[in-house]
Write an enzyme that holds these catalytic residues in place. Structure first.
Site, PDB file in Angstrom:
ATOM      1  N   THR A 172      -4.719  -8.073   1.039  1.00 16.14           N
ATOM      2  CA  THR A 172      -3.535  -7.530   0.421  1.00 16.14           C
ATOM      3  C   THR A 172      -2.272  -8.736   0.626  1.00 16.14           C
ATOM      4  O   THR A 172      -2.426  -9.370   1.562  1.00 16.14           O
ATOM      5  CB  THR A 172      -2.860  -6.477   1.138  1.00 16.14           C
ATOM      6  OG1 THR A 172      -1.607  -6.277   0.675  1.00 16.14           O
ATOM      7  CG2 THR A 172      -2.890  -6.284   2.420  1.00 16.14           C
ATOM      8  N   ARG A 184       6.365  -3.453  -0.909  1.00 11.00           N
ATOM      9  CA  ARG A 184       7.090  -2.108  -0.790  1.00 11.00           C
ATOM     10  C   ARG A 184       7.450  -1.733   0.314  1.00 11.00           C
ATOM     11  O   ARG A 184       8.535  -1.038   0.020  1.00 11.00           O
ATOM     12  CB  ARG A 184       5.899  -1.189  -1.414  1.00 11.00           C
ATOM     13  CG  ARG A 184       6.575   0.168  -2.350  1.00 11.00           C
ATOM     14  CD  ARG A 184       5.434   0.990  -2.855  1.00 11.00           C
ATOM     15  NE  ARG A 184       4.423   0.086  -3.728  1.00 11.00           N
ATOM     16  CZ  ARG A 184       3.236   0.820  -4.311  1.00 11.00           C
ATOM     17  NH1 ARG A 184       3.044   2.026  -3.897  1.00 11.00           N
ATOM     18  NH2 ARG A 184       2.443   0.021  -4.967  1.00 11.00           N
ATOM     19  N   GLY A 207      -4.560  -3.390  -4.633  1.00 13.16           N
ATOM     20  CA  GLY A 207      -3.911  -4.386  -5.604  1.00 13.16           C
ATOM     21  C   GLY A 207      -4.860  -5.588  -4.965  1.00 13.16           C
ATOM     22  O   GLY A 207      -5.136  -5.832  -3.849  1.00 13.16           O
ATOM     23  N   ASP A 227       0.637  -8.222   0.872  1.00 10.87           N
ATOM     24  CA  ASP A 227       1.909  -7.679   1.681  1.00 10.87           C
ATOM     25  C   ASP A 227       1.858  -8.035   2.893  1.00 10.87           C
ATOM     26  O   ASP A 227       2.891  -8.003   3.520  1.00 10.87           O
ATOM     27  CB  ASP A 227       1.869  -6.361   1.224  1.00 10.87           C
ATOM     28  CG  ASP A 227       2.152  -5.930  -0.124  1.00 10.87           C
ATOM     29  OD1 ASP A 227       2.677  -6.653  -0.999  1.00 10.87           O
ATOM     30  OD2 ASP A 227       2.310  -4.559  -0.342  1.00 10.87           O
ATOM     31  N   ASP A 229      -3.749  -0.820   3.229  1.00 11.15           N
ATOM     32  CA  ASP A 229      -3.874   0.226   4.229  1.00 11.15           C
ATOM     33  C   ASP A 229      -4.413   1.487   3.416  1.00 11.15           C
ATOM     34  O   ASP A 229      -5.174   2.277   4.016  1.00 11.15           O
ATOM     35  CB  ASP A 229      -2.690   0.666   4.911  1.00 11.15           C
ATOM     36  CG  ASP A 229      -1.267   0.755   3.823  1.00 11.15           C
ATOM     37  OD1 ASP A 229      -1.683   0.432   2.816  1.00 11.15           O
ATOM     38  OD2 ASP A 229      -0.368   1.071   4.279  1.00 11.15           O
ATOM     39  N   ASP A 288       1.109  -6.301   5.322  1.00 14.65           N
ATOM     40  CA  ASP A 288       1.673  -5.252   6.001  1.00 14.65           C
ATOM     41  C   ASP A 288       0.566  -4.322   6.902  1.00 14.65           C
ATOM     42  O   ASP A 288       0.965  -3.146   7.071  1.00 14.65           O
ATOM     43  CB  ASP A 288       2.048  -4.198   4.895  1.00 14.65           C
ATOM     44  CG  ASP A 288       0.954  -3.973   3.958  1.00 14.65           C
ATOM     45  OD1 ASP A 288      -0.115  -4.354   4.038  1.00 14.65           O
ATOM     46  OD2 ASP A 288       1.242  -2.872   3.125  1.00 14.65           O
ATOM     47  N   ARG A 327      -6.892   1.622  -7.768  1.00 16.47           N
ATOM     48  CA  ARG A 327      -6.322   2.565  -6.929  1.00 16.47           C
ATOM     49  C   ARG A 327      -6.717   3.890  -7.012  1.00 16.47           C
ATOM     50  O   ARG A 327      -6.663   4.355  -8.287  1.00 16.47           O
ATOM     51  CB  ARG A 327      -4.880   2.452  -7.103  1.00 16.47           C
ATOM     52  CG  ARG A 327      -4.079   1.075  -6.722  1.00 16.47           C
ATOM     53  CD  ARG A 327      -2.789   1.213  -6.516  1.00 16.47           C
ATOM     54  NE  ARG A 327      -1.994  -0.115  -6.672  1.00 16.47           N
ATOM     55  CZ  ARG A 327      -1.929  -0.845  -5.676  1.00 16.47           C
ATOM     56  NH1 ARG A 327      -2.549  -0.515  -4.264  1.00 16.47           N
ATOM     57  NH2 ARG A 327      -1.305  -1.951  -5.691  1.00 16.47           N
TER      58      ARG A 327
HETATM   59  O1  F6P Z   1      -0.285  -3.827  -2.751  1.00 23.98           O
HETATM   60  C1  F6P Z   1       0.398  -4.987  -2.959  1.00 23.98           C
HETATM   61  C2  F6P Z   1       1.291  -4.649  -3.893  1.00 23.98           C
HETATM   62  O2  F6P Z   1       1.321  -6.092  -4.869  1.00 23.98           O
HETATM   63  C3  F6P Z   1       2.630  -4.510  -3.718  1.00 23.98           C
HETATM   64  O3  F6P Z   1       3.502  -5.650  -3.049  1.00 23.98           O
HETATM   65  C4  F6P Z   1       3.144  -4.030  -4.984  1.00 23.98           C
HETATM   66  O4  F6P Z   1       4.272  -2.999  -4.743  1.00 23.98           O
HETATM   67  C5  F6P Z   1       2.183  -3.168  -5.453  1.00 23.98           C
HETATM   68  O5  F6P Z   1       0.947  -3.832  -5.058  1.00 23.98           O
HETATM   69  C6  F6P Z   1       2.132  -3.168  -7.106  1.00 23.98           C
HETATM   70  O6  F6P Z   1       0.997  -2.391  -7.406  1.00 23.98           O
HETATM   71  P1  F6P Z   1       0.494  -1.994  -8.804  1.00 23.98           P
HETATM   72  O7  F6P Z   1      -0.730  -2.976  -9.047  1.00 23.98           O
HETATM   73  O8  F6P Z   1      -0.066  -0.686  -8.787  1.00 23.98           O
HETATM   74  O9  F6P Z   1       1.569  -2.149  -9.788  1.00 23.98           O
END
Ligand code: F6P
Length: 340
Positions: free
Chosen positions: A125, A171, A11, A127, A103, A129, A72
């Site tokens: 990120t 998440r 992300g 998050d 991560d 996290d 991803r």
């Molecule tokens: O990795 C960060 C994040 O924004 C999370 O908080 C969220 O759950 C996720 O990415 C959403 O990802 P995507 O871009 O795959 O919808």
């Protein structure tokens, strides 16, 4: 002349561009060649790279998103994908690689390190996290975006005597929710670390709302992390509907969603990204890989990537308690967990 690659992965987060900008500036200043890998590990597997010089990154320092693109990459989880990624590194004669991501991206960085590619991870990120670092690049900007929205939502909740439920990202990690709750003085915060039950109940939340309406004011703000009941469809809507049923109050939900990932990085995130990128380039220039960069107690540091990934995340209980003390009565503080 040393030649290193840089990619952004997972992300996106505000400040990724600043990290690339700084890596190019510092690297070029040290007479290194910098290659930008397009779309994260996918680009590495597919040999999608561009040479970066200062002119190309001139205007990206304060831009949101990542101009290199990100993805991803499921292929990086396969043996075939990993072998292709290493083959690209060899073909391009890269002396090292910087991976900016969370991560999942660090797992990819570790694989490359294990296969002899000096790799350094920067925590990108929103998050926050990653256990080994106090801050990740993008967290501060996301938090500012969230707090700005919470205060705006509160204005209209106050006008209409309503309860506002604001769902934020995270998440597995409630850091955005928790820090926003404290910074905005929210009346309740629900985080995945504690409020993970799947059955709806909400008695604690309802009790606090009723108490507030009876004794203080006729509006309230609740922050809900998306990691709470993560698999539930329309979580915020469900929460809203059930809280309205339980309390008889007018309740409205707002899902902040991807607004949290965009925007120009805050000064804090820019400085963090720049300092971390500088450290990463200097390590790779010395031929040192297998590291991740972090910030702890105000200092930038680096550590072994596997050791960093193995560190368990510790929930910030004191901050959670503070959020509750700021919001609730002594009696309510006894409630530790909320079931939906
Ligand atoms: O990795 C960060 C994040 O924004 C999370 O908080 C969220 O759950 C996720 O990415 C959403 O990802 P995507 O871009 O795959 O919808």
């Amino acid at each position: 002349m040393k030649r290193i690659g840089i990619l952004t992965s997972g992300g996106d987060s505000p400040g990724m561009n600043a990290a690339v900008w700084a890596a190019v500036r510092v690297g070029r200043g040290a007479d290194m060649q910098i290659l930008g890998v397009v779309d994260g590990f996918k680009g590495l597997i597919e040999e999608q790279v561009i040479e970066l010089d200062s002119a190309q990154v001139e205007d990206v320092l304060d831009r949101g998103g990542t101009f290199l693109g990100t993805a991803r990459c499921a292929e990086m989880m396969t043996e075939e994908g990993r072998a292709k990624a290493v083959a690209t590194v060899r073909k391009l004669r890269l002396d090292g690689l910087i991976v900016v991501g969370g991560d999942g991206s660090y797992q990819g960085a570790r694989v490359l390190s294990d296969r002899g590619v000096p790799t350094v991870g920067l925590p990108g990120t929103i998050d926050n996290d990653l256990a080994y670092t106090d801050y990740t690049i993008g967290f501060d900007t996301a938090l500012n975006t969230v707090c700005d929205s919470v205060l705006k939502i509160r204005d209209t909740m106050r006008s209409h005597d309503r309860v506002g439920i604001i769902e934020v990202m995270g998440r597995h990690c409630g850091d955005i929710a928790l820090n926003a709750a404290v910074a905005c003085g929210a009346d309740y915060v629900l985080v995945p670390e504690l409020n993970y039950e799947e059955e709806f109940d909400l008695s604690n939340v309802a009790r606090r709302i009723e108490d507030i309406y009876a004794t203080q004011r006729t509006y309230a703000t609740i922050i809900l992390a998306e990691g709470v009941c993560y698999d539930m469809e329309h979580r915020a809507y469900e929460f809203c509907k059930r809280l309205a049923e339980k309390t008889g109050k007018s309740v409205r939900e707002t899902v902040l969603g991807y607004t949290q990932r965009g925007g120009s990085p805050s000064i804090y995130d820019r400085r963090l990204a720049i300092n971390m990128a500088d450290r990463a380039v200097r390590l790779l220039n010395q031929g040192i890989g297998n590291r991740v960069i972090g910030r702890r107690n105000g200092e930038i540091f680096d550590m072994d990537i596997t050791a960093a990934l193995n560190l368990p995340r510790v929930f910030n209980r004191p901050l959670y308690d503070l959020a509750n003390r700021l919001a609730g009565s002594a009696e309510e503080l006894k409630a530790e967990r909320t079931t939906f």
